[in-house]
Design an enzyme around this catalytic site. Structure first.
Site, PDB file in Angstrom:
ATOM      1  N   ARG A  70     -10.197   1.060  -8.312  1.00  0.00           N
ATOM      2  CA  ARG A  70     -11.384   1.310  -7.273  1.00  0.00           C
ATOM      3  C   ARG A  70     -12.554   1.820  -8.110  1.00  0.00           C
ATOM      4  O   ARG A  70     -13.768   1.543  -8.084  1.00  0.00           O
ATOM      5  CB  ARG A  70     -10.914   2.228  -6.221  1.00  0.00           C
ATOM      6  CG  ARG A  70     -11.925   2.008  -5.149  1.00  0.00           C
ATOM      7  CD  ARG A  70     -11.362   2.968  -3.844  1.00  0.00           C
ATOM      8  NE  ARG A  70     -11.232   4.222  -3.869  1.00  0.00           N
ATOM      9  CZ  ARG A  70     -10.813   5.135  -3.025  1.00  0.00           C
ATOM     10  NH1 ARG A  70     -10.638   4.386  -1.662  1.00  0.00           N
ATOM     11  NH2 ARG A  70     -10.876   6.415  -3.114  1.00  0.00           N
ATOM     12  N   ASP A 120     -13.156  -0.270   0.670  1.00  0.00           N
ATOM     13  CA  ASP A 120     -12.627  -0.232   1.929  1.00  0.00           C
ATOM     14  C   ASP A 120     -13.641  -0.593   3.022  1.00  0.00           C
ATOM     15  O   ASP A 120     -14.209   0.129   3.942  1.00  0.00           O
ATOM     16  CB  ASP A 120     -12.055   1.141   2.409  1.00  0.00           C
ATOM     17  CG  ASP A 120     -11.065   1.540   1.639  1.00  0.00           C
ATOM     18  OD1 ASP A 120     -10.340   0.928   1.262  1.00  0.00           O
ATOM     19  OD2 ASP A 120     -10.432   2.941   1.660  1.00  0.00           O
ATOM     20  N   GLU A 167     -11.507   8.435  -8.333  1.00  0.00           N
ATOM     21  CA  GLU A 167     -12.906   8.900  -8.410  1.00  0.00           C
ATOM     22  C   GLU A 167     -13.027  10.221  -9.244  1.00  0.00           C
ATOM     23  O   GLU A 167     -14.007  10.182  -9.882  1.00  0.00           O
ATOM     24  CB  GLU A 167     -13.656   9.004  -7.213  1.00  0.00           C
ATOM     25  CG  GLU A 167     -14.082   7.716  -6.550  1.00  0.00           C
ATOM     26  CD  GLU A 167     -12.980   6.905  -5.855  1.00  0.00           C
ATOM     27  OE1 GLU A 167     -12.834   5.618  -5.714  1.00  0.00           O
ATOM     28  OE2 GLU A 167     -11.834   7.750  -5.203  1.00  0.00           O
ATOM     29  N   ASP A 205       0.879  -1.144  -0.237  1.00  0.00           N
ATOM     30  CA  ASP A 205      -0.164  -0.078   0.028  1.00  0.00           C
ATOM     31  C   ASP A 205       1.012   1.109  -0.238  1.00  0.00           C
ATOM     32  O   ASP A 205       2.113   1.132  -0.175  1.00  0.00           O
ATOM     33  CB  ASP A 205      -0.863   0.048   1.281  1.00  0.00           C
ATOM     34  CG  ASP A 205      -2.242   0.718   0.909  1.00  0.00           C
ATOM     35  OD1 ASP A 205      -2.319   1.847   0.537  1.00  0.00           O
ATOM     36  OD2 ASP A 205      -3.275   0.019   1.391  1.00  0.00           O
ATOM     37  N   HIS A 240      -6.348  -8.110   2.677  1.00  0.00           N
ATOM     38  CA  HIS A 240      -5.942  -6.955   2.830  1.00  0.00           C
ATOM     39  C   HIS A 240      -6.356  -6.010   4.066  1.00  0.00           C
ATOM     40  O   HIS A 240      -7.715  -6.232   4.229  1.00  0.00           O
ATOM     41  CB  HIS A 240      -6.224  -6.131   1.715  1.00  0.00           C
ATOM     42  CG  HIS A 240      -5.697  -4.760   1.607  1.00  0.00           C
ATOM     43  ND1 HIS A 240      -4.399  -4.288   2.085  1.00  0.00           N
ATOM     44  CD2 HIS A 240      -6.313  -3.414   1.427  1.00  0.00           C
ATOM     45  CE1 HIS A 240      -4.247  -2.800   1.899  1.00  0.00           C
ATOM     46  NE2 HIS A 240      -5.448  -2.518   1.381  1.00  0.00           N
ATOM     47  N   ASP A 275      -5.739   3.321  -7.243  1.00  0.00           N
ATOM     48  CA  ASP A 275      -6.684   3.519  -5.989  1.00  0.00           C
ATOM     49  C   ASP A 275      -7.085   5.208  -6.181  1.00  0.00           C
ATOM     50  O   ASP A 275      -6.474   6.080  -6.911  1.00  0.00           O
ATOM     51  CB  ASP A 275      -5.985   3.354  -4.870  1.00  0.00           C
ATOM     52  CG  ASP A 275      -6.976   3.555  -3.671  1.00  0.00           C
ATOM     53  OD1 ASP A 275      -8.417   3.462  -3.729  1.00  0.00           O
ATOM     54  OD2 ASP A 275      -6.518   3.300  -2.585  1.00  0.00           O
TER      55      ASP A 275
END
Length: 926
Positions: A592, A608, A513, A396, A666, A510
């Site tokens: 994502r 998440d 958006e 990450d 994860h 990630d």
């Protein structure tokens, strides 16, 4: 009054229109009766019952103000289409009637539920009139005219209607401004070359008011009826409603909830948003597609190709309303008729998913908080020490230097290149995270990704033409503009530079958006109708810029207002191209944020989630929904991302997660580690065993992905896809299938040693033992101690499996075992796709092997339909046949007698076959 005005000359494409070149039929004048009114008797009955209810409510103090007009009382509650959907406004009678709508104040709904609208359209609300309709080569073109202004600003008076009968099972309907071009999604959609000759649908129109009536020819079922509410088409408010033929509606993502949507006044918003998965919120992706099951088992799908902020309002009529604040109304309708075919037809439009590398289907391990590359390495070594299967190790954002992309911490992660080298030596892969936010404040001076991006003008800009600055993990950031082709080259160069130091194998994109820790930018957003439109859908935060960038931000292709929901797709496309160029192999990407066609470039994880039992359950409808969306490589964070898991929860979740198409454990920083090595010997063994089961099934899973890539089949599949006429399957989302053959029934509750699951009609075999259960289509209680996951093979199936190793690379060299599950008529079928597991376009280039397996009349046959060199190094070692009614006297392999074993549970096993995968053969039992 007519229910709708038909045109009289039938045409081959299933629509009734006038002869080409003839003068258009004049539109019917006067108002059309609402769709739910079919006769004078019904009108009278509804009127009488409604007035009776009104009197009772008046006596009980229900309605306030003057008596509603009779035309309003005629509309049943379930058929009231909301005329005032603004959430921020308390609708009053004055506000409602200023729009020309009906106002009846209903009892307040329960907390958290929208309830029956107080303000709704009367049956005679003004809409568009179909002024003309003429044939084209593929369908027809029409002109729609609005003579009375609507209530949103800049409503468009003349619209163009385009209808294309693209295939016998696909209809394309587009409505847009007749005079001025509007934004349209730049999706590479294939165009039909000729008009459908034998469509399985018929299309009619209402002329005044305009409406579409689409029927399935075989059953007469009305699939679309847009006369139920007026068409609204303003510059920033587009709305169209339709009745639905049943309540069994699926899709419309991304949301958290049951697979089957509730039609109890439920609004689903589509606007990409960074938020932990929560019910009723718009989440990371936008998928304006639904699948609906009709009575009798037929299915159809509807796709609105529109990327603007959108909401879909569902109501119990049953009916549905699309609302979007830009673009055009560009609909594709897919007629199936079964649900599998609907999804295949949808993907013929948006594109079939990419074929993943084989290693992508192994087990992945990650956490935020390893702290260092040595800490990461320690976990990898522990997994090897316990011989627990693992194909990929991830990191990450803590691997980065100050959370900046294309860097790694030179102190804590100094050994990262050595770790990656070690992974490769052991047949394992390395995947790292990347964010689209590029640090704009750099304490060390020069930071090439930002400096070069700035020099080339590759970031989102403000309305003033300056880079829009927001805030993400590294602090103040600019946002890469992936709608600009030049950004793709810059992205590639950054990845090439980093790959030279850390030769990663896949990428995790990630925060795309895009996510922003402030609303809009460091300076907020400017006033104007892009950031504050006349209507804002029901987005979390009540603002388009909530935790993202300003809608007014400028991008190369358009304003962000139009492109927001496409951001993750555009980044995935750039990333897939870069990985292909850097590695020369199939790219592996998990994203994502997603949009239709994303499966061509990436997989997806469900965000998440939390270490809670309900989150484990919600992952099943989540992965099944993304199967509908054409993104088969999907899974949730196994054991949960946030908070600390328990041993029982993690064990059960590892069992379920071993059957996610994409399987990754994860979790977050500052919580207990949850990789399999940290648990008790019993839990660790249970986790190891179920991963070994997954690895044994890799040939079967890989073949399912081949069919997804080739023709749009689903991998993880709802039960109703295989049993569409079994109404008991339509609401099931606690179980799922791999393909058509393997039923997964996980434990989703704590403290139990059994699970109740639905077993569809037929014979099902225990995957582990071959013992059979004959079901009439019923809920069955199954033993499920902590170490056991229930798996059942459907009769008539043949599953290619393999002796599992600790990596996919090790596994693919082991002998295969073919499991045959005989049907009640003693037949079975299966297949196997085999290639090198990572090269580009192996099917397209013919570098693969494809085998078909059949059983009939006590003879198993393996037929090689296509062969490549990779198959010569692998052997078929064992044939296990479930459901052999009586013990054979002998077994023949290619005519030669062969030793065998036979168990009381009717399992026949022939071992030590030693036959090359590239050779056909037969086994007969007598």
């Amino acid at each position: 009054m007519k229910s709708y005005q038909k045109l009289t000359t039938p045409q081959p494409a299933g629509c009734q229109v006038e002869e080409e070149g003839a003068a258009p039929m004049p539109p019917a004048r006067g108002r059309m009766a609402p769709w739910w009114v079919g006769s004078g008797l019904l009108v009278a009955a509804v009127l009488l019952s409604t007035i009776t209810v009104w009197v009772l409510r008046q006596v009980s103090g229900g309605w306030l103000g003057p008596t509603p007009p009779p035309k309003c009382l005629l509309v049943p509650e379930s058929h009231r289409f909301d005329c005032y959907p603004e959430r921020q406004v308390v609708v009053t009678q004055e506000l409602c009637e200023s729009r020309g709508c009906c106002f009846i104040q209903s009892p307040l709904p329960a907390e958290g539920k929208q309830g029956v609208p107080w303000c709704f359209y009367p049956p005679d609300f003004p809409s568009y009139t179909l002024e003309s309709l003429n044939q084209t080569a593929l369908g027809m073109v029409g002109l729609l005219v609005r003579r009375e202004k609507a209530y949103y600003p800049r409503d468009i008076e003349m619209l163009r209607l385009d209808v294309e009968f693209e295939t016998d099972t696909r209809l394309h309907i587009k409505i847009t401004d007749a005079a001025n071009p509007r934004y349209e999604v730049p999706l590479d959609v294939p165009r039909a070359k000729k008009r459908a000759e034998n469509p399985i649908y018929s299309l009619n129109f209402s002329w005044d008011p305009f409406g579409v009536l689409l029927r399935r020819t075989a059953t007469g079922t009305v699939l679309l009826n847009t006369t139920v509410a007026p068409l609204i088409f303003a510059d920033q408010f587009l709305q169209i409603s339709t009745s639905l033929p049943s309540r069994f509606l699926y899709g419309l993502g991304e949301h958290r909830g049951s697979l089957l949507h509730s039609l109890d006044w439920n609004t689903l918003t589509l606007w990409a948003r960074d938020v932990a998965p929560t019910e009723s919120f718009n989440l990371y992706g936008a998928h304006p597609f639904y699948l609906l099951m009709e009575e009798g088992g037929d299915a159809h799908g509807v796709f609105l190709l529109n990327s603007n902020a959108m909401e879909v309002a569902l109501q119990p009529a049953p009916a549905l309303t699309w609302r979007t604040i830009g673009g055009v109304l560009d609909f594709y309708v897919f007629l199936g008729p079964d649900p599998n075919m609907v999804i295949q037809q949808y993907q013929q439009v948006i594109g079939f998913p990419a074929m993943p590398p084989l290693w992508a289907l192994g087990f992945h391990l990650c956490r935020w908080g390893y702290g260092s590359s040595n800490g990461t390495w320690q976990t990898v070594r522990a997994m090897r020490n316990y011989q627990i299967p693992q194909d990929a190790q991830w990191n990450d954002i803590d691997y980065m230097d100050g959370y900046r992309d294309f860097t790694f911490d030179s102190q804590k992660f100094a050994s990262l290149p050595s770790l990656v080298e070690d992974l490769h030596k052991h047949g394992q892969r390395y995947v790292m995270i990347l964010d689209p936010g590029i640090s704009s404040t750099n304490p060390h001076g020069s930071y090439w990704p930002f400096d070069e991006g700035l020099r080339r003008g590759l970031f989102l800009n403000t309305t003033q033409g300056q880079p829009l600055i927001g805030k993400v993990w590294p602090g103040y950031t600019a946002f890469a503009d992936f709608s600009n082709p030049d950004t793709h080259q810059w992205w590639l160069e950054n990845l090439q530079h980093f790959h030279a130091h850390v030769p990663f194998d896949g990428l995790w994109i990630d925060m795309n958006e895009p996510s922003n820790f402030m609303d809009g930018s460091e300076d907020g957003c400017p006033p104007g109708e892009l950031d504050s439109p006349p209507y804002t859908p029901a987005v979390l935060g009540d603002s388009l810029s909530s935790k993202t960038v300003c809608a007014s931000a400028k991008q190369k292709a358009s304003v962000h207002y139009n492109l927001h929901n496409l951001y993750g797709l555009m980044e995935a496309k750039a990333t897939a191209s870069a990985l292909t160029q850097i590695r020369g192999k199939r790219p592996f990407i998990i994203s994502r944020s997603t949009f239709p066609s994303q499966g061509r470039y990436s997989g997806h994880w469900l965000g998440d989630n939390r270490s809670q039992w309900k989150d484990m359950y919600y992952s099943i409808p989540g992965l099944l929904s993304f199967s509908l969306f054409g993104i088969p490589l999907v899974g949730a964070d196994i054991c949960g991302f946030s908070s600390s898991t328990s041993e029982e929860l993690c064990t059960r979740w590892m069992q379920l997660g071993a059957f996610y198409p994409f399987a990754r454990n994860h979790n977050t920083q500052n919580e207990k580690a949850q990789d399999p090595t940290v648990f008790s010997p019993a839990a660790r063994t249970a986790m190891k065993d179920v991963l070994l089961t997954r690895y044994s099934l890799l040939p079967f899973l890989y073949t399912l992905f081949h069919h997804a890539h080739l023709q749009g089949d689903t991998v993880a599949r709802p039960l109703f896809f295989e049993f569409p006429q079994d109404v008991a399957t339509l609401e099931l989302d606690r179980q799922f299938l791999w393909g058509r053959s393997l039923l997964v029934t996980p434990v989703l509750e704590p403290g139990v040693d059994s699970v109740t699951g639905y077993v569809p009609q037929g014979t099902w075999y225990d995957f582990y033992t071959g013992s059979s259960v004959n079901s009439s289509g019923e809920m069955l209680k199954m033993s499920a101690p902590l170490e056991h996951l229930n798996l059942h093979i459907r009769e008539g199936s043949i599953l290619p499996t393999q002796k599992p190793g600790t990596t996919s690379e090790e596994t693919r060299g082991n002998p295969l075992r073919l499991i045959v599950a005989l049907s009640s008529s003693a037949t079975a079928w299966g297949d196997l796709f085999w290639d090198d597991g990572e090269s580009l376009d192996t099917f397209e280039r013919g570098s693969y092997s494809y085998l078909v397996f059949n059983v009939t009349q006590n003879i198993f046959t393996s037929t090689v339909l296509h062969a490549s060199t990779e198959a010569t190094s692998v052997t078929i070692g064992t044939l296990s046949i479930f459901g052999v009614q009586k013990q054979p006297s002998k077994v023949l392999l290619n005519g030669q007698e062969k030793p065998f074993s036979y168990l009381d549970n009717q399992v026949l096993t022939v071992s030590d076959l030693g036959i090359s995968l590239s050779q056909g053969f037969s086994v007969q039992w007598l």
